[in-house]
Scaffold this motif. Structure first.
Motif, PDB file in Angstrom:
ATOM      1  N   MET A   3     -23.648  28.948  -7.083  1.00  0.00           N
ATOM      2  CA  MET A   3     -23.144  28.710  -5.734  1.00  0.00           C
ATOM      3  C   MET A   3     -23.271  29.955  -4.859  1.00  0.00           C
ATOM      4  O   MET A   3     -23.612  29.852  -3.689  1.00  0.00           O
ATOM      5  CB  MET A   3     -21.673  28.272  -5.797  1.00  0.00           C
ATOM      6  N   ARG A  37     -26.370  30.676  -2.727  1.00  0.00           N
ATOM      7  CA  ARG A  37     -26.583  29.946  -1.476  1.00  0.00           C
ATOM      8  C   ARG A  37     -26.936  30.882  -0.338  1.00  0.00           C
ATOM      9  O   ARG A  37     -27.841  30.635   0.433  1.00  0.00           O
ATOM     10  CB  ARG A  37     -25.273  29.285  -1.077  1.00  0.00           C
ATOM     11  N   PHE A  46     -25.674  23.434   2.809  1.00  0.00           N
ATOM     12  CA  PHE A  46     -26.596  24.573   2.784  1.00  0.00           C
ATOM     13  C   PHE A  46     -28.042  24.113   2.602  1.00  0.00           C
ATOM     14  O   PHE A  46     -28.963  24.690   3.193  1.00  0.00           O
ATOM     15  CB  PHE A  46     -26.177  25.578   1.704  1.00  0.00           C
ATOM     16  N   ASP A  47     -28.244  23.069   1.788  1.00  0.00           N
ATOM     17  CA  ASP A  47     -29.594  22.524   1.631  1.00  0.00           C
ATOM     18  C   ASP A  47     -30.102  21.965   2.950  1.00  0.00           C
ATOM     19  O   ASP A  47     -31.281  22.085   3.288  1.00  0.00           O
ATOM     20  CB  ASP A  47     -29.603  21.413   0.563  1.00  0.00           C
ATOM     21  N   SER A  51     -21.052  17.926   1.008  1.00  0.00           N
ATOM     22  CA  SER A  51     -20.553  18.971   0.113  1.00  0.00           C
ATOM     23  C   SER A  51     -21.125  20.311   0.573  1.00  0.00           C
ATOM     24  O   SER A  51     -22.072  20.349   1.373  1.00  0.00           O
ATOM     25  CB  SER A  51     -21.001  18.689  -1.315  1.00  0.00           C
ATOM     26  N   HIS A  52     -20.573  21.405   0.086  1.00  0.00           N
ATOM     27  CA  HIS A  52     -21.102  22.724   0.453  1.00  0.00           C
ATOM     28  C   HIS A  52     -22.581  22.831   0.122  1.00  0.00           C
ATOM     29  O   HIS A  52     -23.373  23.294   0.941  1.00  0.00           O
ATOM     30  CB  HIS A  52     -20.344  23.827  -0.289  1.00  0.00           C
ATOM     31  N   ASP A  53     -22.949  22.410  -1.083  1.00  0.00           N
ATOM     32  CA  ASP A  53     -24.354  22.521  -1.490  1.00  0.00           C
ATOM     33  C   ASP A  53     -25.247  21.706  -0.571  1.00  0.00           C
ATOM     34  O   ASP A  53     -26.305  22.171  -0.141  1.00  0.00           O
ATOM     35  CB  ASP A  53     -24.531  22.064  -2.945  1.00  0.00           C
TER      36      ASP A  53
END
Lengths: 186, 218
Positions: B1, B4, A123-124, A118-120
């Motif tokens: 979001m 980020r 990025f993590d 996922s996007h999150d």
């Protein structure tokens, strides 16, 4: 008595096994433990390599307080996959070609590895890779994010990454004018 | 979001942006002020310093090229002659202005870099296949100064790309970007009323020409 003795022996064998075992245990910020190949960890992460060489690896789980369990799981997954799927000769040749190309192209399995995130999570993982000094994983994740930007208009980029447009109308118009004075490829 | 991007270290953000081609990256300055400042401050802008390249007739029908290195106020104003590749300085070769000083367009569409000796063949700008006699006559037209003045060679400092701009007396304005394989039509207002004899000038990545203002004439 019998039980106690047995337990003691087990403890003993466990300690011996840990001293020369080929994995290290990492602990996420939320206390979850993950096992990773020692060889892969040392090869792919400059920070873990330093900790292994410096003896600061905790057998009960080395604390990585900056990394959440989901990101750490992905890091460990990546290391283990890397250890299994890339013959060392291929790794050497790809590190040589790095000198001629500005960026290394991700391998097919690396592409798939980041595509499912996922996007999150992506990025993590970028943050975790940065923290652990994992150049190759940073390369792969940054490549993925840049791919997500390619061919998109500023409006679409804001939508994809949920970025607030805090330009005023006048500012936007000013930048558009700047861009309009040159020939641009679409 | 949205936060980020705030968590991503500036170096990493820059690393991501550097993977994009310069042109779309410039356009991403429109996303938000934070992106604009990172793109302006941290991603590579071109380092090339423009020098003035001057072509002169040597009086015997040939051409010579000089580079003026230093035109600053306290500069010495020194000029050095560029050694032109064989044939390039002979009669019949027309030169289009180059704004970083080291490249030029030859009559038969070859871009030459005298500093390195590299050559790059450029396809002609017209789309439809023409007969060889037509093509020959088109090429020979190129040798005339008026025809050469339809072409401008420029360095676009925003993208680091070299472009050839073709502004014909009739037909669409076309742009060829070095590295591409074909010319591209560019819709431009006012090209129809351009005054061909006044030529083209490319300054800082934009091409200018003089046109008759048709509204005033009406």
């Amino acid at each position: 008595m019998e039980v106690d003795k047995g337990k003691g022996e087990a403890e003993e064998t466990r300690k011996v096994a840990e001293a020369d075992r080929d994995t290290v245990t990492l602990k996420s910020s939320d206390g979850k433990l993950f096992e990773v190949s020692k060889e892969a960890a040392a090869r792919l992460s400059t920070v873990l390599a330093g900790m292994i060489a410096g003896g600061s690896i905790d057998d009960n789980g080395t604390d990585l307080k900056q990394i959440g369990s989901e990101a750490l799981e992905n890091v460990v997954d990546y290391c283990n996959k890397h250890a299994n799927s890339i013959p060392s000769a291929a790794l050497i040749s790809s590190s040589i070609s790095f000198n001629t190309a500005p960026f290394k192209e991700p391998e097919e399995w690396e592409r798939k590895f980041v595509d499912r995130l996922s996007h999150d999570a992506l990025f993590d993982l970028v943050e975790a890779a940065n923290f652990l000094g994992m150049e190759r994983l940073l390369d792969v994740t940054c490549h993925k994010i840049s791919e997500m930007m390619k061919g998109k208009s500023p409006d679409q980029i804001r939508e994809v990454f949920n970025i607030k447009n805090d330009y005023t109308k006048e500012e936007l118009e000013e930048i558009r004018q700047e861009l309009a004075w040159a020939f641009y490829d679409d | 979001m949205g936060d980020r991007w705030d968590r991503i270290a500036a170096d990493i953000f820059m690393d991501i942006l550097r993977r994009l081609p310069p042109t779309p990256r410039r356009r991403l300055r429109l996303v938000c002020p934070h992106w604009r400042s990172v793109i302006d401050d941290r991603t590579p802008a071109t380092q090339a310093r423009a020098m003035v390249l001057a072509f002169v007739n040597d009086g015997r029908g040939g051409r010579r090229a000089h580079v003026l290195d230093d035109l600053t106020k306290h500069g010495t104003g020194r000029a050095r002659e560029l050694k032109l590749p064989r044939g390039a300085g002979e009669q019949g070769v027309s030169m289009a202005g180059a704004s970083n000083g080291l490249r030029r367009l030859r009559g038969d569409f070859v871009v030459v870099n005298p500093a390195t000796g590299e050559r790059l063949a450029v396809p002609p700008p017209w789309e439809s296949p023409r007969s060889s006699t037509q093509l020959e006559s088109e090429y020979s037209f190129m040798y005339h100064a008026t025809q050469a003045s339809e072409y401008s060679f420029m360095y676009h400092s925003g993208t680091g790309l070299y472009k050839i701009v073709h502004v014909p007396c009739d037909g669409a304005v076309k742009v060829f970007t070095l590295g591409d394989t074909s010319w591209r039509d560019v819709p431009v207002p006012g090209w129809a009323s351009r005054v061909p004899s006044l030529g083209l000038a490319s300054v800082a990545g934009a091409t200018y020409w003089i046109a008759v203002d048709s509204f005033e004439l009406d």
